[in-house]
Design a protein around this motif. Structure first.
Motif, PDB file in Angstrom:
ATOM      1  N   ASP A 102      30.815 -38.139  85.652  1.00  0.00           N
ATOM      2  CA  ASP A 102      31.838 -37.092  85.589  1.00  0.00           C
ATOM      3  C   ASP A 102      32.715 -37.276  84.347  1.00  0.00           C
ATOM      4  OD1 ASP A 102      33.225 -34.865  86.513  1.00  0.00           O
ATOM      5  OD2 ASP A 102      34.580 -36.050  87.741  1.00  0.00           O
ATOM      6  N   GLN A 103      32.113 -37.616  83.216  1.00  0.00           N
ATOM      7  CA  GLN A 103      32.866 -37.866  81.992  1.00  0.00           C
ATOM      8  C   GLN A 103      33.771 -36.693  81.650  1.00  0.00           C
ATOM      9  OE1 GLN A 103      33.087 -40.505  80.039  1.00  0.00           O
ATOM     10  NE2 GLN A 103      31.544 -41.736  81.055  1.00  0.00           N
ATOM     11  N   PRO A 104      34.975 -36.884  81.186  1.00  0.00           N
ATOM     12  CA  PRO A 104      35.567 -38.162  80.804  1.00  0.00           C
ATOM     13  C   PRO A 104      36.239 -38.898  81.961  1.00  0.00           C
ATOM     14  CG  PRO A 104      37.092 -36.427  80.224  1.00  0.00           C
ATOM     15  CD  PRO A 104      35.860 -35.765  80.812  1.00  0.00           C
ATOM     16  N   TRP A 105      36.099 -38.382  83.182  1.00  0.00           N
ATOM     17  CA  TRP A 105      36.794 -38.958  84.334  1.00  0.00           C
ATOM     18  C   TRP A 105      35.997 -40.089  84.958  1.00  0.00           C
ATOM     19  CZ3 TRP A 105      40.982 -37.068  82.937  1.00  0.00           C
ATOM     20  CH2 TRP A 105      41.111 -35.743  82.519  1.00  0.00           C
ATOM     21  N   CYS A 106      36.685 -41.029  85.555  1.00  0.00           N
ATOM     22  CA  CYS A 106      36.070 -42.168  86.232  1.00  0.00           C
ATOM     23  C   CYS A 106      35.552 -41.730  87.596  1.00  0.00           C
ATOM     24  CB  CYS A 106      37.106 -43.288  86.398  1.00  0.00           C
ATOM     25  SG  CYS A 106      36.512 -44.693  87.338  1.00  0.00           S
ATOM     26  N   ASP A 107      34.314 -42.126  87.907  1.00  0.00           N
ATOM     27  CA  ASP A 107      33.761 -41.847  89.235  1.00  0.00           C
ATOM     28  C   ASP A 107      33.524 -43.130  90.036  1.00  0.00           C
ATOM     29  OD1 ASP A 107      31.478 -42.948  88.115  1.00  0.00           O
ATOM     30  OD2 ASP A 107      30.244 -41.157  88.358  1.00  0.00           O
ATOM     31  N   GLY A 108      34.011 -44.268  89.520  1.00  0.00           N
ATOM     32  CA  GLY A 108      33.889 -45.534  90.221  1.00  0.00           C
ATOM     33  C   GLY A 108      32.640 -46.320  89.870  1.00  0.00           C
ATOM     34  N   THR A 109      31.801 -45.813  88.973  1.00  0.00           N
ATOM     35  CA  THR A 109      30.563 -46.489  88.605  1.00  0.00           C
ATOM     36  C   THR A 109      30.807 -47.905  88.099  1.00  0.00           C
ATOM     37  OG1 THR A 109      29.460 -44.399  88.121  1.00  0.00           O
ATOM     38  CG2 THR A 109      28.523 -46.361  87.098  1.00  0.00           C
ATOM     39  N   HIS A 110      31.935 -48.152  87.451  1.00  0.00           N
ATOM     40  CA  HIS A 110      32.227 -49.485  86.906  1.00  0.00           C
ATOM     41  C   HIS A 110      32.184 -50.559  87.990  1.00  0.00           C
ATOM     42  CE1 HIS A 110      36.146 -47.999  88.301  1.00  0.00           C
ATOM     43  NE2 HIS A 110      36.417 -49.278  88.553  1.00  0.00           N
ATOM     44  N   LYS A 111      32.422 -50.173  89.241  1.00  0.00           N
ATOM     45  CA  LYS A 111      32.445 -51.141  90.342  1.00  0.00           C
ATOM     46  C   LYS A 111      31.076 -51.750  90.620  1.00  0.00           C
ATOM     47  CE  LYS A 111      36.196 -48.678  92.600  1.00  0.00           C
ATOM     48  NZ  LYS A 111      36.575 -47.853  93.751  1.00  0.00           N
ATOM     49  N   VAL A 112      29.996 -51.033  90.277  1.00  0.00           N
ATOM     50  CA  VAL A 112      28.644 -51.541  90.535  1.00  0.00           C
ATOM     51  C   VAL A 112      28.015 -52.180  89.304  1.00  0.00           C
ATOM     52  CG1 VAL A 112      28.250 -49.912  92.420  1.00  0.00           C
ATOM     53  CG2 VAL A 112      27.530 -49.311  90.100  1.00  0.00           C
ATOM     54  N   LEU A 113      28.724 -52.196  88.188  1.00  0.00           N
ATOM     55  CA  LEU A 113      28.209 -52.808  86.963  1.00  0.00           C
ATOM     56  C   LEU A 113      28.430 -54.318  86.983  1.00  0.00           C
ATOM     57  CD1 LEU A 113      29.598 -50.329  84.271  1.00  0.00           C
ATOM     58  CD2 LEU A 113      27.283 -50.421  85.183  1.00  0.00           C
ATOM     59  N   PRO A 114      27.520 -55.078  86.343  1.00  0.00           N
ATOM     60  CA  PRO A 114      27.774 -56.516  86.191  1.00  0.00           C
ATOM     61  C   PRO A 114      29.049 -56.722  85.369  1.00  0.00           C
ATOM     62  CG  PRO A 114      25.574 -55.912  85.394  1.00  0.00           C
ATOM     63  CD  PRO A 114      26.283 -54.648  85.758  1.00  0.00           C
ATOM     64  N   ASP A 115      29.732 -57.820  85.604  1.00  0.00           N
ATOM     65  CA  ASP A 115      31.000 -58.094  84.904  1.00  0.00           C
ATOM     66  C   ASP A 115      30.884 -57.961  83.398  1.00  0.00           C
ATOM     67  OD1 ASP A 115      32.366 -58.491  87.231  1.00  0.00           O
ATOM     68  OD2 ASP A 115      32.207 -60.677  87.185  1.00  0.00           O
TER      69      ASP A 115
END
Length: 70
Positions: free
Chosen positions: A53-66
């Motif tokens: 949903d660019q440019p908005w955050c959809d929470g995907t960062h939570k499932v990315l490796p650190d």
């Protein structure tokens, strides 16, 4: 000497490993140069580049490796 202006809260908050939070009215430009006006009291802007949903955050960062988080 003038007194510094104090605000009840900052307009921009950087969330470690997560989005950029904007409070109030802002215009965010996406990667294509299209302007998007904020419409909520607090808006989350994606910093990981993976949100659907660019440019908005959809929470995907939570499932990315650190190592891939902002």
């Amino acid at each position: 000497m003038t007194e510094p202006i104090e605000f009840d809260h900052p307009d921009v908050v950087l969330c470690p490993g997560g989005p950029l939070l904007l409070r109030g009215d802002h215009v965010v430009e996406d990667a294509d140069g299209t302007p998007h006006r904020t419409t909520r009291p607090v808006s989350a802007v994606c910093r990981c580049g993976k949100s659907a949903d660019q440019p908005w955050c959809d929470g995907t960062h939570k499932v990315l490796p650190d190592k891939l988080r902002p």
